[in-house]
Write a protein that holds these residues in place. Sequence first.
Motif, short mmCIF file in Angstrom:
data_model
loop_
_atom_site.label_atom_id
_atom_site.label_comp_id
_atom_site.label_asym_id
_atom_site.label_seq_id
_atom_site.Cartn_x
_atom_site.Cartn_y
_atom_site.Cartn_z
N CYS A 20 -5.58 -5.77 4.07
CA CYS A 20 -4.24 -5.22 3.91
C CYS A 20 -3.30 -5.84 4.94
N LYS A 52 -5.26 3.05 2.26
CA LYS A 52 -4.48 3.79 3.27
C LYS A 52 -2.98 3.67 3.05
N CYS A 53 -2.53 2.45 2.79
CA CYS A 53 -1.07 2.22 2.76
C CYS A 53 -0.49 2.21 1.35
N CYS A 66 -3.82 -0.83 -1.11
CA CYS A 66 -4.61 -0.45 0.06
C CYS A 66 -4.92 1.04 -0.03
N GLN A 68 -0.74 -4.69 6.06
CA GLN A 68 -0.11 -3.70 6.93
C GLN A 68 -1.09 -3.15 7.96
N CYS A 69 -2.28 -2.68 7.50
CA CYS A 69 -3.21 -2.03 8.42
C CYS A 69 -4.44 -2.88 8.72
ZN ZN Z 1 -3.29 -0.80 4.54
#
Ligand code: ZN
Length: 879
Positions: free
Chosen positions: A492, A453-454, A451, A494-495
């Motif tokens: 993702c 971001k993550c 990801c 997570q996000c």
């Molecule tokens: Zn993410």
Amino acid sequence: MTSERYNARESEPRWQRQWEEQAIFASKNDDPRPKYYVLEMFPYPSGRIHIGHVRNYTLGDVLARFMRARGYNVLHPMGWDAFGLPAENAAIERKIAPKAWTYDNIAAMKKQLRSIGLSLDWAREFATCDPSYYKHQQKMFLDFMKAGLAEREKRKVNWDPVDMTVLANEQVIDGRGWRSGAVVEQREMSQWVFKITKYSQELLDALDTLDRWPDKVRLMQRNWIGRSEGLLIRFVLDPATSPAGETELKIFTTRPDTLFGAKFMAIAADHPLAQAAAAKDPKLAAFIAEIKRIGTAQEIIDTAEKQGFDTGIRVVHPFDPNWKLPVYVANFVLMEYGTGAIFGCPAHDQRDLDFVNKYGLGNTPVVCPEGQDPKTFVITDTAYDGDGRMINSRFLDGLTIDAAKQEVARRLEGEIRGNMPVGERQVNFRLRDWGISRQRYWGCPIPVIHCPKCDVVPVPDGDLPVTLPDDATFDRPGNALDHHPTWKHVTCPQCGGPATRETDTMDTFVDSSWYFARFTDPWNERAPTTPDVANRMMPVDQYIGGVEHAILHLLYSRFFTRAMKATGHIGMDEPFAGMFTQGMVVHETYQKADGSYVTPAEVKIEPSADGRRLANLLATGEDIHIGPIEKMSKSKKNTVDPDDIIATYGADVARWFMLSDSPPDRDVIWSDERVQGASRFVQRLWRLANESADAARTAAAARPASFGTDALALRKATHGALDKVSTGIERLHFNVCLAHIREFANALAGALGGENKPAPNLAPDLAWAIREAALVLVQLFAPMMPHLAEECWQVLGQPGLVSEANWPQIERDLLVEDTVTLVVQVNGKKRGEVTVASDAQNPEIEAAVLALDAVKQALGGKPVRKVIVVPMRIVNVVG
Ligand code: ZN
Ligand code: ANZ
């Protein structure tokens, strides 16, 4: 009495069906009896079983059947090592999907395996490409990640600049890409690794506990792990010559004693100091680029000519501020080992000597062998790496090598520069972490998501398995997972933002690193193993496979078992208590005058007048050259097809032949004549079983109260054979067992009054002994020739299956003790052996020897002139 020949073609499938219908080879995990786990290395589904498989599986099957008869709960499973490059190649070349190709091959090979009559528990079968298998592998990967046993690391890969793709090692041919022909480059890319080096010391130490492994395999593992004790030394750079910001050079040496023989320093092409120096020196930069292009794999380094380039940098000798040493970039120093830098002592290291002789740097011997005069001891072309006393080494002079090592270490450890000791004792391992990333489609997907971001996000457990898409295309080079229009695009976990799947798949060695544990409970859908079941059924008691897997597969499996223990999937360290490496099946080669190879089936071989063997091509009669005996291979066309052998002779003959001539750890030479010999022996056993059945008809069920001489002699032969074959199988000395079985068959034939004679009216005690002997004989060869054994068992009137019968009880008091085996020669040539009581007198020995068929044959009717008995050793018959 039957006069019918034994018909393997009719009999074998019938017994195979019956075994299968009654599921007699299925083992139950709740069976209260002690377990015994026999495993042969599972096959890659290439499409056809080859003769090496037949040997491998027959060896395991003999043991499995024997241990079952001995009352063990035997686990003997089979599966498929099903991921790998050939399936992708088939997709490219033949436009078949890798999955379809693989499962078709599995179906074909399973049919072949069944025809061998192996006592396998097919209920536990799986292929590593089944999502129901690799799902658990993905789970364990995530567990390993959490435990710090799987990590991402920058690694070198083979990069094809034309196809723009990573290549597997086997796709690099002579330094070029297999499809593009472009010169392959080494590129650094992020790769997943398993942290096998966390266990380096443990994997080494535990080898000592594996006392049922071949020594040579343990040695190979030891060398691969490659522990060495040495000293890390920080050399100071001469400031006048050093690149900006660089002040020292760290080296690793196992020979600090030779420090006063140092002539140069050498660093790896990708050592930071080399990079720094190259920034100011285009010629050095070009040199570095060239040696990096060729690659720094160990094989390349070992064979390439030693080359170096003087960086202009100088370092100061740790024991003499006025002594400066030149720093070279050299192609034989690996960045991945030690510190990627060395000091070279040419007098005592061949590689260093070759190097200085090329660059004119000279050498000074510092170790003098015992008995040599230090004043005249010189080194020219051969380095001296033996023992001796130190010379030309100031304060070390006169010390032994060991004492000198200690003294240097002591002094340099005690010397502090910038808060750090100059020397530091260190243990190094050659073993590297296991890079498992493969840029290939047909493998187990690595279950992570990238990801923006993550960063790296594990696929949530509930989303496993990450399955391969069935609609991948193979019309372009590179990784089909990467090209797939949709597969890698995900959100993702997570996000919730857009992200991509990892498109690397796992090295297929991962698949084979835990399949043995999965076999203990392949039905568990929730977890890779059911720990209490795995702990009960593991370790594998006897693992059998080729020596080509002696290093990586076994080492990875040993690591994986430890990693599974660390993550709660199993409760032990070592997966294989016993290991056996079988030899290969080899065959003569046949060549036409133009050098092209032809198959054994195309050739007719006949003895010539002078006793040589002559070969002709069946089709044309042209002369064929009989070449050396080599490993069976398609290119040399010296293969035999198991299907043909089984169709012609039956599986039992193939199995018997595989076991007969050579010890199982040696190569066995395929020979049609001997296969025919095995086939004749099958018929002989069949006749013996039938004649014994007739002869034993008069025997009472109850054991007679006493036995006469003949009956007793037969009983001794029976229990002697039983004893020898039992211990022989336990020790995997199958060829010896077969010899005992043949000998015992002769004894039974003798008791029956010779073959093909109508059964005489036997005394009840002898009839009873004959029945006992016949039953034992059948049980003894049942592990090797199970189909024939079932048929004979029936003829002898036994209820049930011999495959389910208990191993016969040995009556120890019948074992002839104190015997000696003498070599029998006729006119100086060995013709056989004879076993007699060790207190036997010469007349008795002579009579036994002259009664041997082999002796009669060798004499060819000529009278015996003399018999010479060398006590306890040899009997020579002179005719
Ligand atoms: Zn993410
Ligand atoms: C000086 C020396 C003198 C060495 C001598 C040997 C003999 P093992 O036993 O395999 O650990 N070496 C160290 N790092 C290296 C690297 N990255 N690439 C190539 N060679 C490297 O070998 C350790 C020895 O291999 C070290 O000891 C070093 O050379 C070399 F008479 O140091 B020796």
